[in-house]
Write a protein that holds these residues in place. Structure first.
Motif, PDB file in Angstrom:
ATOM      1  N   ILE A   1      -8.183  60.218  21.752  1.00  0.00           N
ATOM      2  CA  ILE A   1      -8.704  59.445  20.805  1.00  0.00           C
ATOM      3  C   ILE A   1      -7.649  58.662  20.080  1.00  0.00           C
ATOM      4  O   ILE A   1      -6.520  59.359  19.500  1.00  0.00           O
ATOM      5  N   THR A   2      -7.655  57.467  19.856  1.00  0.00           N
ATOM      6  CA  THR A   2      -6.739  56.596  18.906  1.00  0.00           C
ATOM      7  C   THR A   2      -7.691  56.102  17.767  1.00  0.00           C
ATOM      8  O   THR A   2      -8.649  55.836  17.873  1.00  0.00           O
ATOM      9  N   LEU A   3      -6.792  56.210  16.741  1.00  0.00           N
ATOM     10  CA  LEU A   3      -7.741  55.270  15.483  1.00  0.00           C
ATOM     11  C   LEU A   3      -6.997  54.457  14.622  1.00  0.00           C
ATOM     12  O   LEU A   3      -5.587  54.287  14.856  1.00  0.00           O
ATOM     13  N   GLY A   4      -7.602  53.678  14.216  1.00  0.00           N
ATOM     14  CA  GLY A   4      -6.792  52.454  13.280  1.00  0.00           C
ATOM     15  C   GLY A   4      -6.532  51.179  14.138  1.00  0.00           C
ATOM     16  O   GLY A   4      -5.784  50.159  13.646  1.00  0.00           O
TER      17      GLY A   4
ATOM     18  N   ARG B   1      -4.600  59.284   9.274  1.00  0.00           N
ATOM     19  CA  ARG B   1      -5.242  59.860  10.348  1.00  0.00           C
ATOM     20  C   ARG B   1      -5.604  61.489  10.178  1.00  0.00           C
ATOM     21  O   ARG B   1      -6.209  62.007  10.731  1.00  0.00           O
ATOM     22  N   GLU B   2      -4.653  61.996   9.056  1.00  0.00           N
ATOM     23  CA  GLU B   2      -4.768  63.342   8.819  1.00  0.00           C
ATOM     24  C   GLU B   2      -5.960  63.876   8.491  1.00  0.00           C
ATOM     25  O   GLU B   2      -6.459  64.992   9.185  1.00  0.00           O
ATOM     26  N   PRO B   3      -6.815  63.307   7.691  1.00  0.00           N
ATOM     27  CA  PRO B   3      -8.150  64.082   7.556  1.00  0.00           C
ATOM     28  C   PRO B   3      -8.759  64.033   8.594  1.00  0.00           C
ATOM     29  O   PRO B   3      -9.689  65.185   8.700  1.00  0.00           O
ATOM     30  N   PHE B   4      -8.891  62.970   9.462  1.00  0.00           N
ATOM     31  CA  PHE B   4      -9.487  63.062  10.616  1.00  0.00           C
ATOM     32  C   PHE B   4      -9.069  64.261  11.611  1.00  0.00           C
ATOM     33  O   PHE B   4      -9.708  64.816  12.290  1.00  0.00           O
ATOM     34  N   LYS B   5      -7.821  64.057  11.754  1.00  0.00           N
ATOM     35  CA  LYS B   5      -6.915  65.242  12.654  1.00  0.00           C
ATOM     36  C   LYS B   5      -7.375  66.570  12.078  1.00  0.00           C
ATOM     37  O   LYS B   5      -7.688  67.271  13.050  1.00  0.00           O
ATOM     38  N   GLU B   6      -7.484  66.824  10.887  1.00  0.00           N
ATOM     39  CA  GLU B   6      -7.655  68.142  10.341  1.00  0.00           C
ATOM     40  C   GLU B   6      -8.979  68.478  10.730  1.00  0.00           C
ATOM     41  O   GLU B   6      -9.379  69.662  11.260  1.00  0.00           O
ATOM     42  N   ARG B   7     -10.005  67.611  10.784  1.00  0.00           N
ATOM     43  CA  ARG B   7     -11.397  68.038  11.199  1.00  0.00           C
ATOM     44  C   ARG B   7     -11.680  68.107  12.554  1.00  0.00           C
ATOM     45  O   ARG B   7     -12.305  69.138  12.899  1.00  0.00           O
ATOM     46  N   LEU B   8     -10.970  67.152  13.250  1.00  0.00           N
ATOM     47  CA  LEU B   8     -11.003  67.178  14.670  1.00  0.00           C
ATOM     48  C   LEU B   8     -10.373  68.609  15.428  1.00  0.00           C
ATOM     49  O   LEU B   8     -10.929  69.182  16.526  1.00  0.00           O
TER      50      LEU B   8
ATOM     51  N   ALA C   1     -19.513  55.949  27.526  1.00  0.00           N
ATOM     52  CA  ALA C   1     -19.846  54.923  26.764  1.00  0.00           C
ATOM     53  C   ALA C   1     -21.567  55.256  26.739  1.00  0.00           C
ATOM     54  O   ALA C   1     -22.299  55.101  25.500  1.00  0.00           O
ATOM     55  N   GLN C   2     -22.171  55.507  27.395  1.00  0.00           N
ATOM     56  CA  GLN C   2     -23.580  55.788  27.681  1.00  0.00           C
ATOM     57  C   GLN C   2     -23.878  57.046  26.773  1.00  0.00           C
ATOM     58  O   GLN C   2     -24.807  57.193  26.166  1.00  0.00           O
ATOM     59  N   ALA C   3     -23.091  58.086  27.029  1.00  0.00           N
ATOM     60  CA  ALA C   3     -23.223  59.291  26.050  1.00  0.00           C
ATOM     61  C   ALA C   3     -23.167  58.929  24.591  1.00  0.00           C
ATOM     62  O   ALA C   3     -23.920  59.315  23.769  1.00  0.00           O
ATOM     63  N   ILE C   4     -22.065  58.087  24.327  1.00  0.00           N
ATOM     64  CA  ILE C   4     -22.023  57.943  22.837  1.00  0.00           C
ATOM     65  C   ILE C   4     -23.196  57.092  22.246  1.00  0.00           C
ATOM     66  O   ILE C   4     -23.747  57.277  20.925  1.00  0.00           O
TER      67      ILE C   4
ATOM     68  N   ILE D   1     -15.720  65.109  24.300  1.00  0.00           N
ATOM     69  CA  ILE D   1     -15.528  63.769  23.743  1.00  0.00           C
ATOM     70  C   ILE D   1     -16.212  63.288  22.716  1.00  0.00           C
ATOM     71  O   ILE D   1     -16.126  62.597  21.524  1.00  0.00           O
ATOM     72  N   VAL D   2     -17.846  63.390  23.014  1.00  0.00           N
ATOM     73  CA  VAL D   2     -18.823  62.712  22.280  1.00  0.00           C
ATOM     74  C   VAL D   2     -18.915  63.113  20.740  1.00  0.00           C
ATOM     75  O   VAL D   2     -18.841  62.629  19.764  1.00  0.00           O
ATOM     76  N   GLY D   3     -18.842  64.577  21.084  1.00  0.00           N
ATOM     77  CA  GLY D   3     -18.896  65.359  19.740  1.00  0.00           C
ATOM     78  C   GLY D   3     -17.607  65.066  18.843  1.00  0.00           C
ATOM     79  O   GLY D   3     -17.685  64.817  17.760  1.00  0.00           O
TER      80      GLY D   3
END
Lengths: 551, 100
Positions: free
Chosen positions: A485-488, A540-547, A432-435, A510-512
């Motif tokens: 990571i979970t999204l949505g 989630r696909e576009p996020f997954k693709e980039r990650l 949390a601090q790093a984010i 994780i922060v990146g």
């Protein structure tokens, strides 16, 4: 706010005396740890990684200046000078000595507070919309019903040894700020077609290792019948909830396995029997409790000339805080101010004794002596005259509490994680601090917009990661911390459980990874589209693709 | 090389302590009595259980230690956190913004 009657005073003081005796017997060797552990847990006392942790109940998140000053005293006298606001609107102290707990509880009792039922398989602290009694969109103040539930559930002999812990939340507003749908029971104050006020009752929500969204089992329950209906739900759960497997013991599993309709039928059948012999709360008693939640003596002339616009134009920093942390009040001329406990690089939800005292002074001066703790680990001054907001903000700023980030990416919910918690599988606080350090530029946060980021240090999900727009779950893999990571996810009226986006990230990455999610959103969003809406549109696909592009 | 020591929480205040060479308990891991064999580890735990019965400590267990560049340190990060305390500013740990 509610004040103890003779019964409340008597049982809290009796409980202090009883626990003093139990501690003495533990220290003398008369009680073993196995015998003592359930007794200390009934009084909110855990043994964590580095010391004992005491969780103090703040019923439905409401407290007075006097109570807040006592919490500051406890932080100084019995801990290391600070406390931690929890996601059940309570406060925890992390460095407590067993030998001092009886005196601590006696001090708490003097200000009508205790730690009873903040642990164990019982009905826990009832939570509420933190804007209760103040929100412009409110049908009715839910705290009257929270208090009635508190009195009914406290030391309830039938429900002191449930299959598992049980959490109830109540909201009286159109907008769900109390995360009703991730509670064992969510109670929504509503109107029926005839315009009568009653309750929609939802059952079987929860987080943990098996997250579920609650199902509505009754669309409208008359007000007078709340307790008999709750009693019926608890009876069905107490009879049918599993006791052979703690991971399948919550009511959400029962609802999932038998279906909401079947459970509703059983509850209705039980209710028919319960109602016959049930002594509902007399109207006079309801009226007595209701008087404690009467609106404060607002100044009807407060709305005439607040001078707010002049102050906003003169001070852009104040303007940003106002826009981000101040909400509309039901009373003309007043506003609701959120005090963020999410400082840049700080520990989410932590507040030191000096800040507690400062906030207590400000509540006394500007908010009719009333404060709220939120499940998002912030504080609220619920009734501030608009004309006082600038002075309030200046005072908050002097104490490092005027952080204009409510609802932004740095307004992170985080459990204590492995820095304190003996159940944790990874640390939450440093993440949390790093984010918050990575996103420290408020203008950037503002550009990103409304974004709930929640972090849990284990699958028990005290950090509500399942319902974060971006959720982070800390896990251990081969002796190393990893973060999934979970999204949505979301905890509002459209509650949803976040979807796992892919393999976990290392502590270093994780922060990146969070930044990649945010950048993907910024690239793909439509004009004015918040993160959660963009995710609903894009999936989630576009996020997954980039990650995972580089993997 | 791997060694075991015993850690527990002190009953009166819950603080992390280690079983020492003179059968006492210390907050300093340097004072910890180590075991190199299964038999020695069993002896450590037996001594610790006596301290439980005497009401000195709670929940003792073996902590694996490994040679960490000339000095022995706990193998698992959980035990390193127990040893050094929370890793954030408030409790005097490492600066904010560092995860590892």
């Amino acid at each position: 706010m509610y004040r103890y009657d003779e019964f409340d005073h008597a049982f809290v003081h009796q409980r202090v005396a009883q626990f003093r005796d139990q501690v003495a017997r533990r220290l003398s060797g008369e009680l073993s740890e196995d015998e003592f552990k359930p007794l200390r847990l009934m009084n909110g006392l855990y043994l964590q990684l580095h010391a004992y942790m005491l969780r103090v109940a703040i019923p439905y998140g409401t407290l007075s200046s006097r109570q807040m000053r006592c919490l500051a005293h406890i932080a100084r006298r019995y801990d290391k000078g600070y406390g931690h606001i929890t996601t059940r609107q309570n406060i925890q102290y992390n460095w407590i000595k067993l030998t001092e707990v009886p005196d601590l509880l006696a001090d708490l009792a003097e200000v009508e507070m205790h730690a009873i039922q903040t642990s164990g398989n019982c009905i826990r602290n009832v939570t509420a919309d933190h804007f209760a009694g103040a929100a412009a969109d409110e049908i009715e103040d839910p705290r009257l019903w929270c208090e009635i539930i508190r009195q009914w559930s406290t030391l309830h002999p039938e429900f002191s040894f449930l299959p598992r812990k049980f959490k109830i939340a109540v909201s009286g507003a159109a907008k769900d700020r109390a995360a009703l749908r991730v509670h064992d029971i969510g109670v929504q104050i509503c109107r029926n077609d005839a315009g009568e006020i009653g309750f929609e009752v939802m059952v079987g929500g929860g987080q943990g290792r098996t997250p579920m969204i609650a199902k509505t089992i009754r669309k409208f329950l008359p007000k007078a019948e709340l307790l008999s209906y709750l009693e019926s739900i608890l009876r069905v759960y107490n009879q049918l909830g599993r006791r052979d497997n703690m991971y399948k013991a919550r009511i959400k599993i029962l609802v999932h396995e038998m279906g909401a309709d079947a459970l509703a039928e059983m509850v209705e059948a039980e209710w028919r029997q319960v109602r016959e012999g049930f002594v509902d709360l007399p109207e006079a008693e309801v009226a007595r409790i209701e008087r404690y939640f009467a609106p404060p003596p607002f100044d009807p002339a407060a709305g005439s000339d607040s001078g707010l616009d002049t102050a906003r134009r003169a001070d852009s920093e104040f303007d940003r805080w106002l826009e981000q942390n101040v909400d509309a009040h039901r009373q003309p001329g007043y506003a609701i101010a959120t005090i963020s406990l999410k400082s840049d690089g700080g520990v989410p939800g932590d507040i030191d004794a000096a800040q507690m005292e400062a906030v207590a002074d400000l509540a006394e001066r500007f908010s009719f002596d009333e404060l709220r703790a939120t499940h998002q680990q912030n504080l609220v001054l619920p009734h501030v005259r608009k004309g006082d907001l600038y002075e309030l903000w200046q005072s908050l700023k002097a104490h490092g509490l005027a952080i204009a980030n409510r609802g932004l990416i740095s307004d992170i919910i985080a459990c204590p994680g492995m820095d304190y918690c003996s159940l944790a599988t990874a640390r939450s606080i440093p993440v949390a601090q790093a984010i918050s350090a990575r996103f420290q530029d408020l203008a950037r946060q503002k550009d990103i917009g409304d974004l709930r980021l929640n972090i849990s240090g284990c699958i028990n999900a005290c950090g509500h990661h399942h319902v974060g727009h971006i959720g982070i779950l800390g896990l251990e893999k081969k002796g190393v911390e990893n973060y999934q990571i979970t999204l949505g996810g979301r905890a509002d009226g459209e509650a949803a459980i976040g979807a796992i986006v892919g393999p976990a990230f290392s502590a270093e990455d994780i922060v990146g990874a969070v930044e990649t999610v945010v950048d993907t959103y910024l690239d793909l969003r439509e004009t004015g589209e918040p993160f959660i809406d963009a995710y609903a549109r894009l999936g989630r696909e576009p996020f997954k693709e980039r990650l995972y592009a580089a993997h | 090389m791997k060694l075991d020591i015993v850690s527990a929480n002190r009953l009166t205040d819950g603080r992390v302590v280690y079983l020492t060479r003179d059968d006492g308990w210390s907050e300093s891991i340097i004072d910890g009595r180590s075991a190199a064999t299964k038999e020695e580890s069993a002896d450590l735990l037996a001594d610790a259980e006596r301290a439980v019965e005497a009401g000195i400590v709670v929940a003792p267990y073996l902590v694996s230690m490994a040679d960490d560049g000339g000095a022995f340190a706990p193998l698992h990060f959980r035990e390193r956190i127990r040893l050094f305390g929370p890793k954030h500013n408030r409790d005097g740990g490492q600066p904010a913004g560092r995860v590892a």
